[in-house]
Write an enzyme that holds these catalytic residues in place. Structure first.
Site, PDB file in Angstrom:
ATOM      1  N   LYS A 251     -10.092  -4.721  10.925  1.00  0.00           N
ATOM      2  CA  LYS A 251      -8.848  -4.379  11.629  1.00  0.00           C
ATOM      3  C   LYS A 251      -8.716  -5.188  12.921  1.00  0.00           C
ATOM      4  O   LYS A 251      -7.649  -5.703  13.239  1.00  0.00           O
ATOM      5  CB  LYS A 251      -8.793  -2.875  11.939  1.00  0.00           C
ATOM      6  CG  LYS A 251      -8.513  -1.991  10.725  1.00  0.00           C
ATOM      7  CD  LYS A 251      -7.052  -2.072  10.313  1.00  0.00           C
ATOM      8  CE  LYS A 251      -6.702  -1.155   9.166  1.00  0.00           C
ATOM      9  NZ  LYS A 251      -5.368  -1.411   8.603  1.00  0.00           N
TER      10      LYS A 251
ATOM     11  N   ILE B  40      -2.902  -6.937  -3.671  1.00  0.00           N
ATOM     12  CA  ILE B  40      -2.457  -7.698  -2.502  1.00  0.00           C
ATOM     13  C   ILE B  40      -3.113  -9.096  -2.473  1.00  0.00           C
ATOM     14  O   ILE B  40      -2.642 -10.006  -1.806  1.00  0.00           O
ATOM     15  CB  ILE B  40      -2.747  -6.904  -1.195  1.00  0.00           C
ATOM     16  CG1 ILE B  40      -1.986  -7.471   0.001  1.00  0.00           C
ATOM     17  CG2 ILE B  40      -4.238  -6.803  -0.902  1.00  0.00           C
ATOM     18  CD1 ILE B  40      -0.535  -7.271  -0.011  1.00  0.00           C
TER      19      ILE B  40
ATOM     20  N   ASP C 287       1.992  -1.792  -4.571  1.00  0.00           N
ATOM     21  CA  ASP C 287       0.695  -1.104  -4.528  1.00  0.00           C
ATOM     22  C   ASP C 287      -0.043  -1.465  -5.811  1.00  0.00           C
ATOM     23  O   ASP C 287       0.572  -1.781  -6.826  1.00  0.00           O
ATOM     24  CB  ASP C 287       0.856   0.417  -4.442  1.00  0.00           C
ATOM     25  CG  ASP C 287      -0.378   1.076  -3.824  1.00  0.00           C
ATOM     26  OD1 ASP C 287      -0.255   1.722  -2.780  1.00  0.00           O
ATOM     27  OD2 ASP C 287      -1.501   0.924  -4.383  1.00  0.00           O
ATOM     28  N   ILE C 288      -1.353  -1.369  -5.737  1.00  0.00           N
ATOM     29  CA  ILE C 288      -2.162  -1.615  -6.932  1.00  0.00           C
ATOM     30  C   ILE C 288      -2.091  -0.393  -7.851  1.00  0.00           C
ATOM     31  O   ILE C 288      -2.266  -0.491  -9.056  1.00  0.00           O
ATOM     32  CB  ILE C 288      -3.615  -1.965  -6.521  1.00  0.00           C
ATOM     33  CG1 ILE C 288      -4.354  -2.633  -7.658  1.00  0.00           C
ATOM     34  CG2 ILE C 288      -4.348  -0.756  -5.979  1.00  0.00           C
ATOM     35  CD1 ILE C 288      -5.602  -3.367  -7.197  1.00  0.00           C
ATOM     36  N   ARG C 289      -1.806   0.774  -7.220  1.00  0.00           N
ATOM     37  CA  ARG C 289      -1.672   2.015  -7.999  1.00  0.00           C
ATOM     38  C   ARG C 289      -0.194   2.298  -8.239  1.00  0.00           C
ATOM     39  O   ARG C 289       0.651   1.851  -7.454  1.00  0.00           O
ATOM     40  CB  ARG C 289      -2.263   3.202  -7.225  1.00  0.00           C
ATOM     41  CG  ARG C 289      -3.760   3.108  -7.032  1.00  0.00           C
ATOM     42  CD  ARG C 289      -4.227   4.079  -5.975  1.00  0.00           C
ATOM     43  NE  ARG C 289      -3.684   3.755  -4.667  1.00  0.00           N
ATOM     44  CZ  ARG C 289      -3.863   4.487  -3.574  1.00  0.00           C
ATOM     45  NH1 ARG C 289      -4.571   5.591  -3.620  1.00  0.00           N
ATOM     46  NH2 ARG C 289      -3.351   4.113  -2.426  1.00  0.00           N
TER      47      ARG C 289
ATOM     48  N   GLY D 297       0.841  -1.207   0.000  1.00  0.00           N
ATOM     49  CA  GLY D 297       0.000   0.000   0.000  1.00  0.00           C
ATOM     50  C   GLY D 297       0.867   1.246   0.000  1.00  0.00           C
ATOM     51  O   GLY D 297       0.511   2.279   0.582  1.00  0.00           O
TER      52      GLY D 297
ATOM     53  N   GLY E 114      -0.251   4.907  -0.659  1.00  0.00           N
ATOM     54  CA  GLY E 114      -1.315   5.515   0.148  1.00  0.00           C
ATOM     55  C   GLY E 114      -0.816   6.631   1.044  1.00  0.00           C
ATOM     56  O   GLY E 114       0.330   7.079   0.952  1.00  0.00           O
TER      57      GLY E 114
ATOM     58  N   TYR F 196     -14.743  -2.052   8.209  1.00  0.00           N
ATOM     59  CA  TYR F 196     -13.319  -1.735   8.363  1.00  0.00           C
ATOM     60  C   TYR F 196     -12.851  -1.985   9.804  1.00  0.00           C
ATOM     61  O   TYR F 196     -11.792  -2.590  10.029  1.00  0.00           O
ATOM     62  CB  TYR F 196     -13.125  -0.268   7.976  1.00  0.00           C
ATOM     63  CG  TYR F 196     -11.770   0.332   8.228  1.00  0.00           C
ATOM     64  CD1 TYR F 196     -10.681   0.029   7.418  1.00  0.00           C
ATOM     65  CD2 TYR F 196     -11.579   1.266   9.257  1.00  0.00           C
ATOM     66  CE1 TYR F 196      -9.440   0.622   7.633  1.00  0.00           C
ATOM     67  CE2 TYR F 196     -10.351   1.864   9.474  1.00  0.00           C
ATOM     68  CZ  TYR F 196      -9.294   1.538   8.657  1.00  0.00           C
ATOM     69  OH  TYR F 196      -8.067   2.135   8.866  1.00  0.00           O
TER      70      TYR F 196
HETATM   71  C1  AKB Z   1     -10.486   6.094   8.526  1.00  0.00           C
HETATM   72  O1  AKB Z   1     -11.072   7.159   8.737  1.00  0.00           O
HETATM   73  O2  AKB Z   1     -11.011   5.099   8.040  1.00  0.00           O
HETATM   74  C2  AKB Z   1      -9.036   5.999   8.949  1.00  0.00           C
HETATM   75  C3  AKB Z   1      -8.909   5.458  10.315  1.00  0.00           C
HETATM   76  C4  AKB Z   1      -9.337   6.269  11.478  1.00  0.00           C
HETATM   77  O3  AKB Z   1      -8.484   4.354  10.467  1.00  0.00           O
HETATM   78  N1  AKB Z   1      -8.415   7.281   8.863  1.00  0.00           N
END
Ligand code: AKB
Length: 341
Positions: free
Chosen positions: A156, A54, A34-36, A10, A13, A152
């Site tokens: 994580k 990835i 990276d993909i980009r 990444g 990024g 997300y």
């Molecule tokens: C997001 O906003 O998704 C990120 C984070 C807080 O992990 N910046």
């Protein structure tokens, strides 16, 4: 720092650019993926840039033909974007991480030495049940409120556990491992503020977007309420935290996952700081219910005392220095350059 190359995924990024510059300053050999495409001014610091997804087995095969001794796994789909395409986010954030853990574990076995695997996690792993709970919670510890409401955040949190599994249990279960194991370390970052890069698809993006819009003389409509408060950190502190944790002696680390933070601020306070730097800026508030609901579950502040105790973490950029020194100088310079091109 390891003598073998450092792998940065990444790399194109938000964090990648600054991390690669900092690694290059230390004379480290860098393999970036990276993909980009990577911008040329960053690619020139890397001994190799592998463009690829990835999730692509061919990328992992190619990585196994390189010798890397440390990993910074930055590739991810951020929180707002992940809500728009949750299955894709799960693939990239979870399956991508799983594949990289496997590849790194195989590399560690090939080398017969441990590989330090750095995983940037996030305040998104927390899920405060209500605004009242958020206001009362104060500085949230690593083991509190682990009920993320977003794809997300769940990704994580699960990847922190996956990393732990590879670091501990897989090692015990595989008697052939020898000295080749994964030394997994994760940092839970707050919202990040960079003068040089803009995040894409995050929910804390209103803060950097506000600043970068003002620096370019553009109006900005903030997608959260003025009172919305979360912790933040300037990019140089984020990179320093990653490097400090990567370099910490294994015996110093009493846990695998650490909170880090620099200062907490409301959207209104960020707007006021932005106004001070760019007095002509025009910032209005037009909350987006879906994105607001996400930040409303993130803590107002983090307890980073474990990082301070185990590996000497101290932010060097409190709020005033972040805005008046780091951002004021670099963001102006960045857009002056753009205008004069
Ligand atoms: C997001 O906003 O998704 C990120 C984070 C807080 O992990 N910046």
């Amino acid at each position: 720092m390891p003598t073998d190359a450092v792998l940065v995924t990444g790399a194109s990024g938000e964090i990648g650019h600054s991390l690669i510059e900092a690694l290059a300053e230390r004379g480290v050999t860098i393999i970036a993926t990276d993909i980009r495409p990577l911008p040329p001014h960053i690619a020139r610091y890397c001994s190799e840039v592998l463009k690829g997804d990835i999730l692509d087995p061919l990328l992992h095969e190619a990585l196994l033909h390189r010798r890397f001794g440390q990993v910074f796994h930055l590739a991810a789909i951020l929180s707002s974007q992940a809500e728009r395409e949750p299955e894709r986010a799960h693939q990239v954030n979870v399956e991508g991480t799983l594949r990289l853990l496997q590849t790194s574990h195989r590399m560690a076995k090939l080398r017969g030495e441990p590989i330090v695997f750095l995983f940037p996690s996030s305040i998104a792993v927390y899920g405060l049940p209500s605004l009242e709970a958020k206001r009362c919670a104060g500085r949230v510890r690593e083991d509190e409120y682990l009920r993320p409401m977003t794809m997300y955040g769940a990704n994580k949190l699960y990847c922190e556990l996956l990393g732990l599994y590879y670091a501990r249990f897989y090692r015990r279960l595989d008697p052939d491992d020898g000295a080749g194991w994964l030394d997994f370390r994760a940092l839970r970052f707050p919202g990040l503020l960079s003068a040089f890069t803009l995040p894409t698809g995050g929910t804390s993006d209103y803060a950097p977007e506000m600043l970068h819009a003002a620096a370019q003389g553009q109006p900005y409509r903030c997608f959260v309420r003025p009172d919305t408060t979360i912790p933040f950190m300037a990019m140089p502190d984020a990179v320093r935290a990653l490097l400090l944790l990567a370099e910490a002696a294994p015996s110093a680390l009493q846990q695998h996952v650490y909170n880090v933070t620099a200062f907490s601020a409301s959207a209104e306070e960020i707007a006021a700081e932005t106004h001070q730097l760019f007095p002509n800026s025009s910032i209005t508030f037009d909350p987006d219910p879906r994105r607001q609901a996400i930040v409303d579950t993130w803590p107002e502040d983090l307890d980073d005392s474990a990082a301070r105790r185990d590996w000497g973490w101290r932010p060097e950029y409190p709020r005033h220095r972040t805005f008046q020194e780091y951002l004021a100088v670099n963001i102006r310079r960045r857009y002056q350059k753009t205008y004069s091109l």
